[in-house]
Scaffold this active site. Sequence first.
Site, mmCIF file in Angstrom:
data_model
loop_
_atom_site.group_PDB
_atom_site.id
_atom_site.type_symbol
_atom_site.label_atom_id
_atom_site.label_comp_id
_atom_site.label_asym_id
_atom_site.label_seq_id
_atom_site.Cartn_x
_atom_site.Cartn_y
_atom_site.Cartn_z
ATOM 1 N N VAL A 36 1.020 -1.025 0.093
ATOM 2 C CA VAL A 36 0.233 -0.026 0.066
ATOM 3 C C VAL A 36 0.917 1.286 0.136
ATOM 4 O O VAL A 36 1.518 1.483 0.803
ATOM 5 C CB VAL A 36 -1.096 0.058 1.219
ATOM 6 C CG1 VAL A 36 -1.708 1.179 1.090
ATOM 7 C CG2 VAL A 36 -1.909 -1.240 1.332
ATOM 8 N N VAL A 38 1.243 5.341 -1.382
ATOM 9 C CA VAL A 38 0.502 6.814 -1.993
ATOM 10 C C VAL A 38 1.664 7.631 -2.140
ATOM 11 O O VAL A 38 2.740 7.967 -1.413
ATOM 12 C CB VAL A 38 -0.354 7.186 -0.914
ATOM 13 C CG1 VAL A 38 -0.662 8.704 -1.631
ATOM 14 C CG2 VAL A 38 -1.510 6.383 -0.778
ATOM 15 N N GLY A 46 -6.416 11.436 2.455
ATOM 16 C CA GLY A 46 -7.473 10.258 2.418
ATOM 17 C C GLY A 46 -7.358 9.291 1.458
ATOM 18 O O GLY A 46 -8.302 8.202 1.169
ATOM 19 N N LEU A 47 -6.271 9.215 0.363
ATOM 20 C CA LEU A 47 -6.070 8.399 -0.806
ATOM 21 C C LEU A 47 -5.684 6.800 -0.105
ATOM 22 O O LEU A 47 -6.417 5.856 -0.427
ATOM 23 C CB LEU A 47 -5.317 8.738 -1.710
ATOM 24 C CG LEU A 47 -4.930 8.039 -2.990
ATOM 25 C CD1 LEU A 47 -6.288 7.708 -3.576
ATOM 26 C CD2 LEU A 47 -3.962 8.665 -3.920
ATOM 27 N N TYR A 78 -2.742 2.806 10.193
ATOM 28 C CA TYR A 78 -3.290 1.750 9.908
ATOM 29 C C TYR A 78 -4.465 1.444 11.196
ATOM 30 O O TYR A 78 -5.347 0.986 11.460
ATOM 31 C CB TYR A 78 -2.670 0.577 9.762
ATOM 32 C CG TYR A 78 -1.886 0.475 8.570
ATOM 33 C CD1 TYR A 78 -2.875 0.298 7.184
ATOM 34 C CD2 TYR A 78 -0.807 0.835 8.342
ATOM 35 C CE1 TYR A 78 -2.083 0.144 6.237
ATOM 36 C CE2 TYR A 78 0.063 0.486 6.731
ATOM 37 C CZ TYR A 78 -1.084 0.376 5.793
ATOM 38 O OH TYR A 78 -0.436 0.297 4.230
#
Length: 119
Positions: A36, A38, A46-47, A78
């Site tokens: 994960v 970004v 918030g992506l 998380y």
Amino acid sequence: MLAGSQAAISAWQGSRLVGFGRATSDGVFRAVLWDVVVAGEHQGRGLGRKIVEALLGEPALRGVERTYLMTTNSAGFYEQLGFTAADCQKLMLRFSDEKPNQRDSTTDVEDQTKKIDSQ
């Protein structure tokens, strides 16, 4: 990597990949979130949350007993999504001398299942 995943989510800004996540799962007991990421300039908007929520909503992950992930510096992120530290488990690694591209990715699942003598 993608062929072995049950779910993959990508986020794009035009033709630029700005977010990604994938997961593997047996569909019943366990799932694992992997990779994960970004892009730095898109973090805090918030992506990442949308990527994780989309992965958890995929049919192969929805309702599994436990979803695992490993993180080195994003535990707080998380935790906001319902994950908790698992001090009761220990991460263990085994490295292979075999290179990933040496494997035959077209092997049938039945061919990958080996029976062993339990005597």
